[in-house]
Structures are given as structure tokens and as C-alpha cells.
Design a protein around this motif. Structure first.
Motif, PDB file in Angstrom:
ATOM      1  N   TRP A 240       0.832  -1.201   0.000  1.00 45.64           N
ATOM      2  CA  TRP A 240       0.000   0.000   0.000  1.00 45.64           C
ATOM      3  C   TRP A 240       0.869   1.255   0.000  1.00 45.64           C
ATOM      4  CZ3 TRP A 240      -5.151  -1.252  -0.252  1.00 45.64           C
ATOM      5  CH2 TRP A 240      -5.508  -2.544   0.163  1.00 45.64           C
ATOM      6  N   LYS A 255       5.443   3.593   1.635  1.00 51.10           N
ATOM      7  CA  LYS A 255       4.628   2.405   1.370  1.00 51.10           C
ATOM      8  C   LYS A 255       4.736   1.430   2.541  1.00 51.10           C
ATOM      9  CE  LYS A 255       6.740   1.704  -2.520  1.00 51.10           C
ATOM     10  NZ  LYS A 255       7.381   3.007  -2.609  1.00 51.10           N
ATOM     11  N   LYS A 357      -3.800   0.970  -3.068  1.00 50.17           N
ATOM     12  CA  LYS A 357      -3.115  -0.292  -3.376  1.00 50.17           C
ATOM     13  C   LYS A 357      -2.137  -0.073  -4.527  1.00 50.17           C
ATOM     14  CE  LYS A 357      -5.486  -4.056  -3.198  1.00 50.17           C
ATOM     15  NZ  LYS A 357      -6.411  -5.184  -3.505  1.00 50.17           N
TER      16      LYS A 357
END
Length: 403
Positions: A240, A255, A357
Motif C-alpha cells: 500500500w 509504502k 493499493k
């Protein structure tokens, strides 16, 4: 990834790392090229799947002695220390003394971790031990004839009575009362009366009991949602990218890689770390937030789909030299996967972070729809990554993670 970092580190003296570096050096002398890569596990890559299959087959069917059966001294020290702590806690829990102290600290290990951070005074010592100017205690040593409290001749003057029940001190003591920070008090009549408990602030000297009580955790996050959150834990396992945040400080573009733990990995973690005197239930540690360089820090999420998306942060820090392990304190978070995004809310501060995502980049309208599902009526935060910042970062799931 940890193994690769160890191999390429010339200061790492682990026998396997040294042997691997020697083998690579021999290949280079023979004009042979050797490249080392990290690849994502269980991603359907043919070579990696084949290697996993052969390794499992050898482990199950091979009867030969292992090629490598050594373990570091730090492992032995850690094992002895954990065994010592368990024995200490067993004697403390089963002993017939320290009944007042056990009301505040059911676990000896947790008591040590908390008390060492406090500024000890004579008043605090008397309150935590029950050894002080209390009628019940003084009567035991023939220093007073009657254990009764001044408020009621039929009630003994004890620490729990003075902090919880005594009407004399109820209106003159603004400090937190006993029921505000008891973990598992006995008898159960000492349950908190406040239906809306306030989360304990960071760096507070009061024990962080909302880490122990799932019911309190749910109540803290309950005020942020209007209906039942349809939480699917398995959907969190992915890579993510930060997209939006509502926090007082700026959030950099980063991330997170969330990995779903197998039953085998849970058992291995239980063997390696123990349960920290009941603080961790490895059967409910279903996810791990992975980081590439944090080899001495592991971040697990404890909870299941029945907790309305509220998961405990279990952060285990291991000292590189001594091998000593400790749990780093962190408030619980509430999670939701919606509209191809992962939403996280800090149960202590109410701050919100939205992740998209990888490699999808969520638009503002998509984020706004997801926030509504998370009972956030207004999009009054900030976008986390602008286009230029995103273009300068590769979508490698091994970026450092700090939540």
C-alpha cells in the motif's frame, strides 16, 4: 531480505554469511557472475515455488543430519532470560503475598516495565503495596485496634476502598481513581463505571490498559463509526502507498507491505519471542507489517474480523548486542479496506491515514467515497504524495515502514 542484507554486509560474521561471501568470491575469480535478488514470496513465480516445494519435501522426507545445526549465543541468552522471566512471573502470580500490588499489576514483568518509568514517592509506594498508614494494615501489626474506615465502622480501610469506594475522599481527589487503570481487578465489582473511557495519552505514567482490554479498545474507536464496519482482514495483505492523511504533522510519501502470517509462522514466532507474560496471543497475530532494513524490529497486528477492524499494534524490538527483547508501546488502530484502499484510524488520537493499493493511485473523489464508509463526513486532511514525489519513488515493497 534479512539474509541478503547479512550476506552483503562485510561486518557480519555469521558462519553461513562468511561461507556465502567466500563462495561468491571464488566464482568471481573464475570470471563467473553471481547476482542476488529479493523476490516476493508466494507470488506465483515458477522458480521460487519450485524451491519452496523442494525445501518442504526435503524437510519432510529427508532423514539425513542437517547441514547446519548451530545457533548463536544470543539465542541461548534470550532463551534463558525468557525462562527466568516466566519463572519470576509464575512465582509472583501464584504467591500468597503482594495482594494489593497484584490489583494494579497482575503481571510481574509488566509491573517492572511500568514502575521503572515512574517517579517513586513514599505515597505511591504505600498505595501500590498497601503497606502504610491504612487502618487494616496497622491493625495487623497491633498498631491500631480497629481496621474500620472513618466513613463506615463496618468497612475496613484498605487501599482499594479508599481509592474506589470511600465517600470521604471521592470529592477531594481529582487524580485518576483505581478503576481507571486496573487491568484485571478482583472482585469484578470494581469494573469501571464510565461508559466512555478516555484513552491514555502517550508518555503517561499510568499503565496503557487499553492494550489489554479489547472491550475498551472497541469503545474508544466506536465513536468514529455510525454502523457496523464490514471488515475483511485478509484483504489487508498487500502493498500500500500513502494517499491521504488527517494528522497534525506532515506525512511523507511511503509504502507499507502487509503480510498474512501462516500457522507455521505464528508457531515459530511464539517459540522465538514467547508471549511476554500473556501480552501477545500469537493465534490472533494474523498480519505483519514488513520493513526491509528494520531487522531488529518486527511489527505485528493482533486481532481478528470480530473486533470491528480494531487491531493491536504488537511491536517487538530486539537489542542487536544483547538479544534482549521488549514490546514497544503503541496505541491500537482501526482498519478498513474499501474502494481499493486501506484506511487506518489511530484509536488514541483519531488521526486517519488512507493508503492506495500499489500501483494504483487513488483520486481525490475515490478517497472521499472511502472516507464516508469510514464515517469521516468531511475530507479536511491533506494528500500525502504529489505526482512529482510519486514519480521519483519506485514501488518497491521493501521501503522502510514507520507507523
Amino acid at each position: 531480505m534479512a539474509a541478503l542484507l547479512t550476506v552483503v554486509n562485510p561486518g557480519a560474521l555469521h558462519p553461513l554469511a562468511v561461507e556465502t561471501r567466500d563462495a561468491i568470491h571464488c566464482c568471481s575469480i573464475q570470471n563467473k557472475s553471481v547476482s542476488l535478488f529479493w523476490i516476493k514470496a508466494h507470488a506465483g513465480l515458477e522458480g521460487n515455488e519450485r524451491a519452496d516445494s523442494l525445501a518442504k519435501e526435503a524437510a519432510l522426507k529427508s532423514k539425513r543430519k542437517p547441514d547446519y545445526d548451530m545457533y548463536p549465543v544470543s539465542f541461548v541468552k534470550r532463551f534463558i532470560r525468557m525462562d527466568t522471566l516466566d519463572e519470576w512471573n509464575r512465582r509472583y502470580s501464584t504467591g500468597h503475598t503482594a495482594s494489593t500490588t497484584k490489583l494494579f499489576f497482575p503481571s510481574a514483568v509488566e509491573a517492572y516495565r511500568t514502575v521503572r518509568k515512574l517517579s517513586i514517592t513514599k505515597e505511591l509506594t504505600q498505595a501500590l503495596t498497601g503497606h502504610g498508614g491504612f487502618s487494616e494494615y496497622l491493625t495487623r501489626f497491633k498498631c491500631k485496634e480497629n481496621p474500620a474506615c472513618a466513613c463506615d465502622p463496618g468497612v475496613s480501610e484498605t487501599v482499594p476502598h479508599l481509592l474506589v469506594e470511600c465517600p470521604i475522599y471521592e470529592s477531594v481527589t481529582p487524580a485518576p481513581r483505581l478503576q481507571d487503570f486496573l487491568v484485571e481487578a478482583t472482585p469484578r465489582s470494581w469494573e469501571p463505571q464510565d461508559s466512555n473511557p478516555k484513552p491514555v495519552k502517550r508518555n503517561s505514567t499510568i499503565p496503557r490498559i487499553h492494550k489489554k482490554n479489547v472491550a475498551i479498545i472497541k469503545e474508544v474507536c466506536e465513536k468514529f463509526k455510525e454502523g457496523t464496519i464490514n471488515f475483511e482482514l485478509n484483504k489487508m495483505a498487500d502493498v500500500w502507498q500513502t494517499a491521504y492523511y488527517k494528522l497534525p504533522e506532515k506525512v511523507q510519501c511511503f509504502k507499507i507491505h502487509i503480510k498474512k502470517l501462516t500457522d507455521k509462522e505464528k508457531k515459530e514466532n511464539a517459540m522465538r519471542y514467547g508471549n511476554f507474560s500473556g501480552a501477545i496471543n500469537w493465534n490472533k497475530c494474523n498480519l505483519e507489517i514488513k520493513a526491509a532494513t528494520e531487522i531488529h524490529r518486527r511489527h505485528f497486528l493482533q486481532g481478528d474480523s470480530e473486533n470491528e477492524g480494531v487491531l493491536d499494534n504488537i511491536i517487538i524490538v530486539e537489542e542487536s548486542y544483547t538479544g534482549a527483547q521488549k514490546i514497544q508501546e503503541e496505541s491500537a488502530d482501526q482498519w478498513l479496506v474499501a474502494h481499493n484502499m486501506l484506511l487506518m484510524r489511530d484509536c488514541e488520537t483519531g488521526g486517519v491515514v488512507v493508503f492506495s493499493k500499489v500501483p494504483h493511485l487513488s483520486k481525490q473523489a475515490e478517497i472521499e467515497d472511502a472516507l464516508k464508509d469510514f464515517s469521516e463526513e468531511y475530507m479536511n486532511g491533506k494528500m500525502a504524495c504529489d505526482d512529482e514525489e510519486i514519480s521519483n519513488r519506485s514501488f518497491d515493497s521493501d521501503d522502510d515502514v514507520e507507523l
